[in-house]
Design a protein around this motif. Structure first.
Motif, PDB file in Angstrom:
ATOM      1  N   UNK A 198       0.774  -1.125  -0.124  1.00  0.00           N
ATOM      2  CA  UNK A 198      -0.015   0.042  -0.117  1.00  0.00           C
ATOM      3  C   UNK A 198       0.892   1.143  -0.032  1.00  0.00           C
ATOM      4  N   UNK A 199       1.994   1.286   0.730  1.00  0.00           N
ATOM      5  CA  UNK A 199       2.746   2.489   0.683  1.00  0.00           C
ATOM      6  C   UNK A 199       3.608   2.463  -0.848  1.00  0.00           C
ATOM      7  N   UNK A 200       3.848   1.387  -1.335  1.00  0.00           N
ATOM      8  CA  UNK A 200       4.422   1.475  -2.611  1.00  0.00           C
ATOM      9  C   UNK A 200       3.418   2.060  -3.727  1.00  0.00           C
ATOM     10  N   UNK A 201       1.963   1.882  -3.573  1.00  0.00           N
ATOM     11  CA  UNK A 201       0.987   2.260  -4.370  1.00  0.00           C
ATOM     12  C   UNK A 201       0.741   3.657  -3.929  1.00  0.00           C
ATOM     13  N   UNK A 212      12.492   1.993   2.515  1.00  0.00           N
ATOM     14  CA  UNK A 212      11.866   2.959   2.129  1.00  0.00           C
ATOM     15  C   UNK A 212      12.218   3.165   0.661  1.00  0.00           C
ATOM     16  N   UNK A 213      13.464   3.142   0.194  1.00  0.00           N
ATOM     17  CA  UNK A 213      13.613   3.275  -1.136  1.00  0.00           C
ATOM     18  C   UNK A 213      13.155   2.412  -2.153  1.00  0.00           C
ATOM     19  N   UNK A 214      12.960   1.160  -1.536  1.00  0.00           N
ATOM     20  CA  UNK A 214      12.198   0.148  -2.487  1.00  0.00           C
ATOM     21  C   UNK A 214      10.767   0.604  -2.701  1.00  0.00           C
ATOM     22  N   UNK A 215      10.233   1.281  -1.627  1.00  0.00           N
ATOM     23  CA  UNK A 215       8.699   1.589  -1.561  1.00  0.00           C
ATOM     24  C   UNK A 215       8.745   3.097  -2.145  1.00  0.00           C
ATOM     25  N   UNK A 216       9.785   4.043  -2.438  1.00  0.00           N
ATOM     26  CA  UNK A 216       9.630   5.145  -2.953  1.00  0.00           C
ATOM     27  C   UNK A 216       9.196   6.010  -1.856  1.00  0.00           C
ATOM     28  N   UNK A 217       9.341   5.773  -0.578  1.00  0.00           N
ATOM     29  CA  UNK A 217       9.043   6.490   0.726  1.00  0.00           C
ATOM     30  C   UNK A 217      10.213   7.215   1.252  1.00  0.00           C
ATOM     31  N   UNK A 218       9.859   8.034   2.483  1.00  0.00           N
ATOM     32  CA  UNK A 218      10.755   8.680   2.998  1.00  0.00           C
ATOM     33  C   UNK A 218      10.801   8.094   4.415  1.00  0.00           C
ATOM     34  N   UNK A 257      -5.847  -3.469  -3.216  1.00  0.00           N
ATOM     35  CA  UNK A 257      -5.189  -4.457  -4.070  1.00  0.00           C
ATOM     36  C   UNK A 257      -3.595  -4.208  -4.463  1.00  0.00           C
ATOM     37  N   UNK A 258      -2.647  -5.101  -4.310  1.00  0.00           N
ATOM     38  CA  UNK A 258      -1.159  -4.457  -4.301  1.00  0.00           C
ATOM     39  C   UNK A 258      -0.511  -5.831  -5.278  1.00  0.00           C
ATOM     40  N   UNK A 259      -1.436  -6.282  -6.170  1.00  0.00           N
ATOM     41  CA  UNK A 259      -0.705  -7.203  -6.954  1.00  0.00           C
ATOM     42  C   UNK A 259       0.246  -6.642  -7.575  1.00  0.00           C
ATOM     43  N   UNK A 260       0.214  -5.431  -8.301  1.00  0.00           N
ATOM     44  CA  UNK A 260       1.326  -4.844  -9.015  1.00  0.00           C
ATOM     45  C   UNK A 260       2.502  -4.401  -8.188  1.00  0.00           C
ATOM     46  N   UNK A 261       2.444  -4.439  -6.757  1.00  0.00           N
ATOM     47  CA  UNK A 261       3.392  -4.009  -6.151  1.00  0.00           C
ATOM     48  C   UNK A 261       4.163  -5.345  -5.394  1.00  0.00           C
ATOM     49  N   UNK A 291       0.445 -15.160  -2.565  1.00  0.00           N
ATOM     50  CA  UNK A 291      -1.049 -15.680  -2.257  1.00  0.00           C
ATOM     51  C   UNK A 291      -1.922 -14.762  -1.719  1.00  0.00           C
ATOM     52  N   UNK A 292      -1.333 -13.701  -1.354  1.00  0.00           N
ATOM     53  CA  UNK A 292      -2.205 -12.540  -0.899  1.00  0.00           C
ATOM     54  C   UNK A 292      -1.921 -11.061  -1.253  1.00  0.00           C
ATOM     55  N   UNK A 293      -2.237 -11.021  -2.560  1.00  0.00           N
ATOM     56  CA  UNK A 293      -1.975  -9.492  -3.511  1.00  0.00           C
ATOM     57  C   UNK A 293      -2.893  -8.565  -2.784  1.00  0.00           C
ATOM     58  N   UNK A 294      -3.086  -8.483  -1.535  1.00  0.00           N
ATOM     59  CA  UNK A 294      -3.887  -7.388  -1.145  1.00  0.00           C
ATOM     60  C   UNK A 294      -3.494  -7.169   0.405  1.00  0.00           C
ATOM     61  N   UNK A 295      -3.912  -5.754   0.659  1.00  0.00           N
ATOM     62  CA  UNK A 295      -3.606  -5.722   2.300  1.00  0.00           C
ATOM     63  C   UNK A 295      -4.807  -4.898   2.873  1.00  0.00           C
ATOM     64  N   UNK A 296      -4.996  -5.149   4.039  1.00  0.00           N
ATOM     65  CA  UNK A 296      -6.184  -4.892   4.899  1.00  0.00           C
ATOM     66  C   UNK A 296      -6.078  -3.796   5.885  1.00  0.00           C
ATOM     67  N   UNK A 297      -7.207  -3.004   6.036  1.00  0.00           N
ATOM     68  CA  UNK A 297      -7.086  -1.948   6.999  1.00  0.00           C
ATOM     69  C   UNK A 297      -8.658  -1.849   7.355  1.00  0.00           C
ATOM     70  N   UNK A 298      -8.659  -0.993   8.733  1.00  0.00           N
ATOM     71  CA  UNK A 298      -9.779  -0.683   9.153  1.00  0.00           C
ATOM     72  C   UNK A 298      -9.950   0.860   9.203  1.00  0.00           C
ATOM     73  N   UNK A 299     -10.619   1.505   8.231  1.00  0.00           N
ATOM     74  CA  UNK A 299     -10.929   3.061   8.033  1.00  0.00           C
ATOM     75  C   UNK A 299     -11.768   3.538   9.552  1.00  0.00           C
ATOM     76  N   UNK A 300     -11.075   4.356  10.304  1.00  0.00           N
ATOM     77  CA  UNK A 300     -11.690   4.634  11.384  1.00  0.00           C
ATOM     78  C   UNK A 300     -12.730   5.772  11.253  1.00  0.00           C
ATOM     79  N   UNK A 301     -13.895   5.899  11.978  1.00  0.00           N
ATOM     80  CA  UNK A 301     -14.724   6.885  11.828  1.00  0.00           C
ATOM     81  C   UNK A 301     -14.414   7.807  13.219  1.00  0.00           C
ATOM     82  N   UNK A 302     -14.805   8.939  12.910  1.00  0.00           N
ATOM     83  CA  UNK A 302     -14.705  10.011  14.168  1.00  0.00           C
ATOM     84  C   UNK A 302     -15.887   9.593  14.909  1.00  0.00           C
TER      85      UNK A 302
END
Length: 247
Positions: free
Chosen positions: A42-45, A88-94, A203-207, A236-247
């Motif tokens: 997800x970071x790379x995406x 971080x370099x591999x993921x294009x992040x700082x 979905x992170x298959x491309x990552x 086998x798991x080309x996706x990552x999972x989150x809980x989007x928090x509500x205020x």
């Protein structure tokens, strides 16, 4: 106890770095180097269109060195910082390190929230990402960071920022356990969440490749056997999972 002057200098450098970015609008707030592994795809995406900053509260000096070199303390911390820079370099992040005490992180809640506030005001992120309340592995620092970030975010009532909590579902944890068992490498995910509690899947298959190469940047934490398991798991798991928090 970390040197206060040193902390201020680090924060100023981080803020100046962020200020020079055109779109520094994602903050990934973590406890230790390698914690971003759980959301590396997800970071790379996200980094394809946004500036992503990985902020580590500690440098992991209280951890174990799994290379056999028996590094400890500051020596290990420096090695783990280097590994995170590589990832971080591999993921294009700082990567940024707040260098708080790895043994007693929970004693620094006030200082941590203060630093989060300064970063938040400086870059006005659209998105914060951290751990959920069980921290995936159950590690006390993961739990502490997740709870502290949520507590901080809930105070930002004038912001339209989002908060995502990275998690692993029971479904993915079962897949991981099956792979580890076949490899005779018991490494359970201790705190998966109910699959139906997840409200955001990326979905992170491309990552796939950056997920693998970033993981390989951490020989001090991930022995070769675990790296092979990880390669199978991300395939086998080309996706990552989150809980989007509500205020």
């Amino acid at each position: 106890m970390p040197n206060k002057y040193h902390q201020i200098v680090l924060l100023i450098v981080l803020l100046l770095t962020l200020n020079n970015k055109a779109q520094a609008n994602v903050l990934v707030l973590l406890a230790h180097p390698d914690d971003e592994t759980w959301l590396s795809g997800s970071i790379a995406k996200l980094s394809q269109t946004q500036q992503v900053h990985l902020v580590y509260a500690t440098s992991g000096g209280a951890g174990k060195d799994r290379t056999g070199l028996k590094r400890q303390g500051q020596t290990l911390a420096k090695a783990r910082e280097n590994e995170s820079e590589c990832a971080a370099k591999q993921l294009n992040a700082q990567a940024h390190f707040l260098k708080l005490d790895d043994k007693n992180l929970e004693l620094y809640e006030v200082e941590l929230i203060d630093q989060y506030q300064r970063l938040f005001e400086q870059i006005k992120p659209k998105l914060l990402i951290t751990f959920a309340q069980d921290g995936i592995t159950g590690h006390k620092d993961h739990i502490f960071i997740g709870n502290t970030v949520k507590k901080f975010w809930l105070t930002q009532t004038n912001s339209n920022s989002q908060l995502w909590q990275v998690v692993v579902s029971e479904t993915r944890a079962t897949i991981a356990q099956q792979i580890a068992t076949q490899a005779n490498y018991p490494q359970p995910i201790r705190k998966p969440v109910a699959t139906d509690s997840i409200n955001l899947t990326i979905k992170v298959r491309e990552q796939h490749q950056p997920r693998v190469t970033a993981f390989a940047c951490y020989p001090s934490q991930f022995p070769q056997g675990l790296q092979q398991i990880w390669q199978i798991f991300v395939a086998k798991t080309p996706y990552e999972e989150f809980i989007q928090v509500s205020r």
